[in-house]
Design a protein around this motif. Sequence first.
Motif, PDB file in Angstrom:
ATOM      1  N   UNK A  15       6.463 -14.992   8.249  1.00 18.27           N
ATOM      2  CA  UNK A  15       5.188 -14.398   7.819  1.00 18.27           C
ATOM      3  C   UNK A  15       4.336 -14.024   9.026  1.00 18.27           C
ATOM      4  N   UNK A  16       3.348 -13.156   8.754  1.00 23.76           N
ATOM      5  CA  UNK A  16       2.396 -12.778   9.793  1.00 23.76           C
ATOM      6  C   UNK A  16       0.986 -13.060   9.287  1.00 23.76           C
ATOM      7  N   UNK A  17       0.241 -13.902  10.016  1.00 24.21           N
ATOM      8  CA  UNK A  17      -1.152 -14.204   9.659  1.00 24.21           C
ATOM      9  C   UNK A  17      -2.075 -13.596  10.704  1.00 24.21           C
ATOM     10  N   UNK A  18      -3.056 -12.845  10.218  1.00 22.06           N
ATOM     11  CA  UNK A  18      -4.025 -12.219  11.115  1.00 22.06           C
ATOM     12  C   UNK A  18      -5.425 -12.543  10.622  1.00 22.06           C
ATOM     13  N   UNK A  19      -6.289 -12.954  11.543  1.00 21.45           N
ATOM     14  CA  UNK A  19      -7.680 -13.258  11.184  1.00 21.45           C
ATOM     15  C   UNK A  19      -8.566 -12.153  11.753  1.00 21.45           C
ATOM     16  N   UNK A  20      -9.299 -11.468  10.847  1.00 15.42           N
ATOM     17  CA  UNK A  20     -10.161 -10.365  11.259  1.00 15.42           C
ATOM     18  C   UNK A  20     -11.625 -10.711  11.010  1.00 15.42           C
ATOM     19  N   UNK A  21     -12.447 -10.430  12.010  1.00 14.73           N
ATOM     20  CA  UNK A  21     -13.893 -10.633  11.883  1.00 14.73           C
ATOM     21  C   UNK A  21     -14.527  -9.287  11.534  1.00 14.73           C
ATOM     22  N   UNK A  22     -15.157  -9.226  10.342  1.00 17.29           N
ATOM     23  CA  UNK A  22     -15.719  -7.965   9.862  1.00 17.29           C
ATOM     24  C   UNK A  22     -17.219  -8.125   9.615  1.00 17.29           C
ATOM     25  N   UNK A  23     -18.063  -7.270  10.221  1.00 21.08           N
ATOM     26  CA  UNK A  23     -19.511  -7.365   9.964  1.00 21.08           C
ATOM     27  C   UNK A  23     -19.813  -7.051   8.499  1.00 21.08           C
ATOM     28  N   UNK A  24     -20.759  -7.796   7.904  1.00 29.37           N
ATOM     29  CA  UNK A  24     -21.136  -7.542   6.521  1.00 29.37           C
ATOM     30  C   UNK A  24     -22.070  -6.333   6.506  1.00 29.37           C
ATOM     31  N   UNK A  25     -21.468  -5.172   6.375  1.00 30.95           N
ATOM     32  CA  UNK A  25     -22.239  -3.924   6.368  1.00 30.95           C
ATOM     33  C   UNK A  25     -21.406  -2.829   5.719  1.00 30.95           C
ATOM     34  N   UNK A  26     -22.001  -2.140   4.747  1.00 24.92           N
ATOM     35  CA  UNK A  26     -21.268  -1.058   4.083  1.00 24.92           C
ATOM     36  C   UNK A  26     -21.112   0.150   5.001  1.00 24.92           C
ATOM     37  N   UNK A  27     -21.729   0.087   6.172  1.00 24.64           N
ATOM     38  CA  UNK A  27     -21.546   1.146   7.158  1.00 24.64           C
ATOM     39  C   UNK A  27     -20.325   0.870   8.042  1.00 24.64           C
ATOM     40  N   UNK A  43      -5.641 -12.352   6.695  1.00 23.25           N
ATOM     41  CA  UNK A  43      -4.644 -11.410   6.170  1.00 23.25           C
ATOM     42  C   UNK A  43      -3.247 -12.002   6.355  1.00 23.25           C
ATOM     43  N   UNK A  44      -2.543 -12.185   5.257  1.00 24.39           N
ATOM     44  CA  UNK A  44      -1.163 -12.684   5.307  1.00 24.39           C
ATOM     45  C   UNK A  44      -0.236 -11.559   4.832  1.00 24.39           C
ATOM     46  N   UNK A  45       0.624 -11.122   5.718  1.00 27.90           N
ATOM     47  CA  UNK A  45       1.585 -10.048   5.392  1.00 27.90           C
ATOM     48  C   UNK A  45       0.905  -8.833   4.755  1.00 27.90           C
ATOM     49  N   UNK A  46      -0.263  -8.480   5.296  1.00 30.01           N
ATOM     50  CA  UNK A  46      -0.928  -7.245   4.850  1.00 30.01           C
ATOM     51  C   UNK A  46      -1.858  -7.377   3.666  1.00 30.01           C
ATOM     52  N   UNK A  47      -2.094  -8.624   3.165  1.00 30.49           N
ATOM     53  CA  UNK A  47      -3.082  -8.779   2.077  1.00 30.49           C
ATOM     54  C   UNK A  47      -4.017  -9.949   2.386  1.00 30.49           C
ATOM     55  N   UNK A  48      -5.242  -9.855   1.868  1.00 31.78           N
ATOM     56  CA  UNK A  48      -6.237 -10.909   2.121  1.00 31.78           C
ATOM     57  C   UNK A  48      -5.948 -12.111   1.228  1.00 31.78           C
ATOM     58  N   UNK A  49      -5.815 -13.287   1.856  1.00 32.01           N
ATOM     59  CA  UNK A  49      -5.592 -14.503   1.049  1.00 32.01           C
ATOM     60  C   UNK A  49      -6.804 -15.450   1.106  1.00 32.01           C
ATOM     61  N   UNK A  50      -7.731 -15.191   2.029  1.00 35.17           N
ATOM     62  CA  UNK A  50      -8.935 -16.038   2.122  1.00 35.17           C
ATOM     63  C   UNK A  50     -10.006 -15.295   2.902  1.00 35.17           C
ATOM     64  N   UNK A  51     -11.265 -15.618   2.585  1.00 34.04           N
ATOM     65  CA  UNK A  51     -12.400 -15.043   3.318  1.00 34.04           C
ATOM     66  C   UNK A  51     -13.421 -16.145   3.580  1.00 34.04           C
ATOM     67  N   UNK A  52     -13.737 -16.344   4.851  1.00 30.72           N
ATOM     68  CA  UNK A  52     -14.799 -17.281   5.234  1.00 30.72           C
ATOM     69  C   UNK A  52     -16.049 -16.473   5.535  1.00 30.72           C
ATOM     70  N   UNK A  53     -17.123 -16.717   4.784  1.00 36.57           N
ATOM     71  CA  UNK A  53     -18.389 -16.013   5.015  1.00 36.57           C
ATOM     72  C   UNK A  53     -19.189 -16.846   6.013  1.00 36.57           C
ATOM     73  N   UNK A  85      -9.418 -23.152   7.282  1.00 40.37           N
ATOM     74  CA  UNK A  85     -10.452 -22.190   7.694  1.00 40.37           C
ATOM     75  C   UNK A  85     -11.584 -22.884   8.456  1.00 40.37           C
ATOM     76  N   UNK A  86     -11.918 -24.115   8.064  1.00 39.25           N
ATOM     77  CA  UNK A  86     -12.963 -24.863   8.784  1.00 39.25           C
ATOM     78  C   UNK A  86     -12.530 -25.108  10.231  1.00 39.25           C
ATOM     79  N   UNK A  87     -11.255 -25.470  10.407  1.00 41.43           N
ATOM     80  CA  UNK A  87     -10.732 -25.710  11.759  1.00 41.43           C
ATOM     81  C   UNK A  87     -10.705 -24.413  12.571  1.00 41.43           C
ATOM     82  N   UNK A  88     -10.348 -23.316  11.923  1.00 43.39           N
ATOM     83  CA  UNK A  88     -10.355 -22.019  12.609  1.00 43.39           C
ATOM     84  C   UNK A  88     -11.779 -21.626  13.017  1.00 43.39           C
ATOM     85  N   UNK A  89     -12.755 -21.955  12.159  1.00 48.67           N
ATOM     86  CA  UNK A  89     -14.151 -21.622  12.471  1.00 48.67           C
ATOM     87  C   UNK A  89     -14.682 -22.473  13.627  1.00 48.67           C
TER      88      UNK A  89
END
Length: 527
Positions: A277-289, A354-364, A392-396
């Motif tokens: 599997x491939x796990x990727x963690x992406x940080x995305x700003x909360x903005x519709x722009x 993102x796990x194998x191209x789909x979101x499996x969790x989101x930390x706000x 996710x807590x450990x990753x944060x």
Amino acid sequence: MAAAGSSPSIVEYFGGEDGYRCGYCKNESGNLSHGMWAHSMTVQDYQDLIDRGWRRSGKYVYKPIMNQTCCPQYTIRCQALHFQTSKSHKKVLKKMLKFISKGDVSKVAGEEEPMDSHIDDVVACDFAYKSESHVSQSELTPLSVDQTERVETEDKDIRETKEEVNMQKVGSSSLQTPADEATAVPGEPSQPARSGHAPPKPGKGADLSKPPCRKAKDIRKERKLQKLLQNQMCTLEGSQLQAGDQVFLLQNSKSRANQPKTIEDFVFVSLPDDARHKLEVRLVPVSFEDPQFKSSFNQSATLFAKYQMAIHKDTPSDCGENEFTRFLCDSPLEAENAPNGPECGYGSFHQQYWLDGKIIAVGVIDILPYCVSSVYLYYDPDYSFLSLGVYSALREIAFTRQLHEKAPELCFYYMGFYIHSCPKMRYKGQYRPSDLLCPETYVWTPIEQCLPLLEHSKYCRFNQDVKAVDEGRIKELGRVRILHKRIMMPYSVYKKRRKGPSDEASVQQYASLVGQACSERMLLFRS
């Protein structure tokens, strides 16, 4: 951190709410809090508010009435730079590693998480929008600075006279500073003085004048290490190591060998080429722009609904796109970038797994001047076997340490509220070292000192200095900033202009809860 050039925070205070349902003890009206609607807020103001026991849910910012609410909620922070991974934390990290590299989904008995997510205290979803603001945007836009300054001069002469008197008082009283105050770090618990060891009595413990006993296992490890080093030195061609270099190499190798593994050792390990599997963690700003936020919004909202219905038993109407947006996408925090801040800037973010191209969790999360503050976590229930709440807590925590490298003041991980009176919410205390916020003096206290007190009473003052007071308390009500008819003014001027019954009690309560510093920076909206 200076918020130079940013607009001031604008808040609408609602006072103490009627009791609402408690998500922990299920009391129908026992959960009591003060609340305000944040139309906009600087990251520095929010940092200072959470350091006084406030917390946000969407744009609603609330503070539990600690000595009255059924389940007192104490702000908890983890000292991320000194974080110690426990055995159970390492199990979770290893489990994820095995799953990614080998596809292993086996689960060890008794390894379940204490809760489905690490930020379950935001049961605020139930109450956050009872007092939603209906003030129009035009009313919240302050007029030009010139007009504001003209209004503030009405009170200037009186203030200057008071300041001169205060300066004289300070000048005479600040000549002597106690030595312990001079070296104290603001917000940090004071360290007790270390006393010298008395010689042990016969049969009363180890003799400290002799070297401590060592385990045979450690001695064997050291001998093996010395042998390896000797072999390495023999193979070095054309270079001689000095005696000092040999000692340094030996000590360095020993310290590395005996060093416990960190989160980073598990997270940033190189995976085999044939990893399942491939796990990727992406940080995305909360903005519709933001293009990434916009393109992943539908997938993220669908995952939120799936999580809420499976874990919290919500109905589809409770967790639609509008609810998702208000609860986890609407944020009062104004994005800021500072020269000495993190590259991603400050503000509200979604950390997507993102796990194998789909979101499996989101930390706000909120990235603030001194901390990463966790707001909420939702995940795909199909992957609960990965203990995503703990992971996710450990990753944060690891992310906080990463941000610290660029922003030295950012070194804490805020986990929301610690609720000792609710046993299933005590797991946050397992992230060590951590501190709880004293609800009366707003001083951080190591959790080890707090737990015995909480065993005796669900509401406690942690600061044991009986003379200690809230240093950030309101001292001058007249200096509270008000936004009235689009004009910024101090409360002393607004009070003279106001028609109708006095609102001094409400303003006094607001100022005492947010503290003097925030009350002088933030704008309190008055209609």
